[in-house]
Structure formats: C-alpha cells, structure tokens
Write a protein that holds these residues in place. Structure first.
Motif, short mmCIF file in Angstrom:
data_model
loop_
_atom_site.label_atom_id
_atom_site.label_comp_id
_atom_site.label_asym_id
_atom_site.label_seq_id
_atom_site.Cartn_x
_atom_site.Cartn_y
_atom_site.Cartn_z
N ASP A 168 0.90 -1.15 0.00
CA ASP A 168 0.00 0.00 0.00
C ASP A 168 0.94 1.20 0.00
O ASP A 168 1.44 1.62 1.05
CB ASP A 168 -0.94 -0.02 1.21
CG ASP A 168 -2.15 0.88 0.99
OD1 ASP A 168 -2.08 1.72 0.06
OD2 ASP A 168 -3.15 0.76 1.73
N GLU B 109 -5.52 -4.12 3.31
CA GLU B 109 -4.86 -3.59 4.51
C GLU B 109 -4.82 -4.65 5.62
O GLU B 109 -3.90 -4.67 6.44
CB GLU B 109 -5.60 -2.35 5.02
CG GLU B 109 -5.32 -1.07 4.24
CD GLU B 109 -6.26 -0.85 3.06
OE1 GLU B 109 -6.97 -1.80 2.66
OE2 GLU B 109 -6.28 0.27 2.53
N LEU C 166 0.66 4.27 -0.39
CA LEU C 166 0.25 5.35 0.51
C LEU C 166 -1.01 4.91 1.24
O LEU C 166 -2.11 4.95 0.69
CB LEU C 166 0.00 6.65 -0.27
CG LEU C 166 -0.32 7.87 0.58
CD1 LEU C 166 0.69 8.08 1.69
CD2 LEU C 166 -0.42 9.12 -0.29
N GLU C 167 -0.81 4.43 2.45
CA GLU C 167 -1.95 4.00 3.28
C GLU C 167 -2.48 5.26 3.95
O GLU C 167 -1.93 5.75 4.94
CB GLU C 167 -1.44 2.92 4.25
CG GLU C 167 -2.23 2.67 5.51
CD GLU C 167 -3.66 2.19 5.32
OE1 GLU C 167 -4.17 2.24 4.19
OE2 GLU C 167 -4.27 1.80 6.31
N GLY C 168 -3.54 5.82 3.33
CA GLY C 168 -4.09 7.08 3.83
C GLY C 168 -3.88 8.21 2.84
O GLY C 168 -3.24 9.22 3.14
#
Ligand code: VTB
Ligand code: MG
Ligand code: MG
Length: 322
Positions: A85, A213, A87-89
């Motif tokens: 991921d 996630e 960019l997690e967010g």
C-alpha cells in the motif's frame, strides 16, 4: 528469505514516503498516491528478489503499476509474495492529517492471502492476548479477555476503532462496557499494529476496513507476536464469487492469523508520511535535508528495527515533486 531483504524493503517504503510527503496538505490525494506508487515501483527494481505482487494497486487493467500479478525485483534471490500500500491514507495526506504511511509486506511465495479489494471485519491484539481472542465473541467478552491478558482494568483498556457510521453500534457497546475508545479517521494498518506495540497504550483494534490492509497488518502482527483474525465482507454476488475463486469454501469464514499469512517468514516495513500511532512523519529539516522514520520487522527472528534516516533530496532528484 535472505535477511538483507528486510533492509532493502525499508529503502522502498522510504522512497514512497519521501515522494508522497511533498504532496502533504495540497488537497490532491491522487497525486500523492501516484507519487508514492511511482517511487516505490522504481525502487523495487533494484531489490534482489523474485517477487510477485499479490496485493497492490488493482488489476492490470486499472493500475499502470504495482498491479496484482506484476513481477518485481532483479529475479536474483528469493521467490516472494509482495503486498503493497504505497500510501496507506491518501486522503490523510491530501488534508495534512495524521497517520499516513507507506507500507509493504513480503513473504515466501504462496503464503499471503490474495485478499481482493473489499471490506474485511478485523480484530487485532498484542502478544499477551494472542491465542485468547475470537472475532466471533461478543465485544464485551473480548474486552474482558484482553483486559485480563494485559493486566488492566476494563476502564483503563483502550480500544481503537475507525470513525465510521458502520461502527456506531460497536463504539456504543465498548463505551457501555466502560472501556476507552480511541477513534481514528483513516489508516487502519497503523491502528491494528499499535495493539502489539506496548508504548502506544492501545490494547484492542476492532472494526471493518479494507481487506488488502488486513493482510498487510497481519504480516506485522505475526512479526510482533500479536494476533489477528478476520472475515471478508463481500457485499455483492460478484464479490462473493471472487472469494470462492480464491479457494474459500465459505466467503464469510473466519480467517485466523495463519490463514492471512501462512508460513513463518514474513517481513513488514513501514515509513511514516505524517506522524501517527507508530511512526513520526517525514520532516523537512531545511536545505535539501529530509528525515524519515521507519519500522521494519521479520516474523522469523522477531527483530523490530526503528530506522531514522537523513536523506539529501538533491541527490535523489527522481523523488522530487513534479
Ligand atoms: C479502509 C482502511 C484504510 O481506508 O480501507 C478505509 O482499511 C476505507 O474505508 O486504512 P471507507 O470505505 O469507510 O472510507 C483506509 O482508512 C485508508 O486507506
Ligand atoms: Mg493505497
Ligand atoms: Mg489503504
């Protein structure tokens, strides 16, 4: 897997964090995500491994890179599954909020659940409560179990839950039981992992978030000796069929930690983009100097490393915002 791989993987999350942090607070989540993905993809090229993306930015037709099935690495080295991921967010970064990270899990080939992009019900705890919880238990019972395991009074227990309407009932029940609820806006990978790092003060993570996630979090919890369980939440016939084609007899079957990440060798790495529960974010120190904060761990040895790095962006022009 070779142990050098762990440190190589951190270089990849660092690159993604450095690239996307430049988009912090600009209201442009797609650009921030794209910057992270491009930086991560490029850095992967130099890593000695024979990797295949099993959790990524989507299928080939929807993602130009880091798509599911894409081969990564120099092809010299271990055969591994890769979950990313970049960019997690993404919306966190767009708004300048806390908790964004670049994350990667790497594990022996065939050992990561190929979770499709749908919702997943999840529960996570640290070492003391590992093996004692069940996602199928009522939350009140789980709280009693985790409080006893962590040697805390129920009213001192901290339960971290994503602030969403779908969790309203859950939040009310935790409050009625008397525990403390810590709500977060986005980024449930960090929230799940926080349960296994005592300094965060977080005892229990529960709620519904993304399935990709979930698998990435499971790799970290395994390395930290924590525990996690999950259940996919297919919402359409198509999503249900997707689960069945993954080899699940019942799409809603309970998935234990070993179903999410089987085998005992998984690496997890994360670099903070904005400061959060686990990590500080990217700091621009002046001149071309930029500081990153990362965590990397491996389930085989259970070593957890926190790495602070100083980067000179002028020497890494490919990471500069375009
Ligand atoms: C979840 C969670 C992620 O986005 O996927 C969430 O796992 C999306 O939830 O950590 P909603 O559909 O309710 O917005 C994150 O918070 C960030 O990617
Ligand atoms: Mg993403
Ligand atoms: Mg995400």
């Amino acid at each position: 897997m070779e142990r050098e791989l762990a440190l190589e993987i951190v270089r990849v999350t660092e690159a993604a964090a450095l690239a996307s942090a430049q988009w912090m607070g600009r209201g442009k989540k797609n650009e921030a995500d794209q910057a992270a993905t491009t930086a991560m993809r490029k850095m992967f090229d130099s890593v000695n491994m024979n990797g295949v993306v099993v959790i990524g930015e989507g299928e080939l037709d929807e993602a130009p890179m880091l798509y599911i099935g894409e081969e990564l690495g120099t092809k010299i080295g271990p055969n591994v599954d890769i979950a990313v991921d970049p960019l997690e967010g993404t919306s966190i970064v767009a708004k300048g909020h806390n908790n964004a990270m670049a994350v990667i899990a790497v594990a022996d080939r065939g050992t990561l659940l190929h979770a499709p992009d749908m919702y997943m019900e999840k529960i996570a705890v640290g070492k003391n409560a590992a093996g004692k919880i069940s996602l199928l238990d009522p939350i009140e019972k789980t709280i009693d179990i985790v409080a006893e395991a962590n040697n805390k009074r129920v009213q001192d227990l901290t339960v971290i839950i994503q602030e969403r309407d779908r969790h309203n009932d859950l939040i009310e029940r935790v409050r009625a039981k008397g525990s403390r609820v810590k709500l977060f806006g986005d980024g449930d990978v960090g929230a799940a992992i926080a349960t296994a790092l005592p300094h965060t003060g977080v005892d229990l993570f529960i709620g519904i978030g993304g399935a990709p996630e979930g698998v990435i979090s499971a790799a970290a919890l395994k390395a930290l000796g924590g525990d996690m369980q999950a259940r996919l939440v297919p919402s359409t016939k198509e999503e249900e069929e997707r689960c069945i084609s993954m080899g699940l007899k019942d799409p809603r079957q309970l998935l234990l930690l070993n179903d999410l990440v089987s085998g005992d060798d998984a690496i997890f790495a994360a670099t903070g983009v904005s400061s959060g529960e686990l990590l500080d974010g990217v700091r621009f120190l002046g001149g071309d100097l930029v500081e990153t904060h990362s965590i990397v761990m491996r389930s085989k040895t259970k070593t957890v490393r926190y790495i602070t790095a100083h980067h000179h962006l002028e020497l890494k022009p490919h990471l500069l915002m375009v």
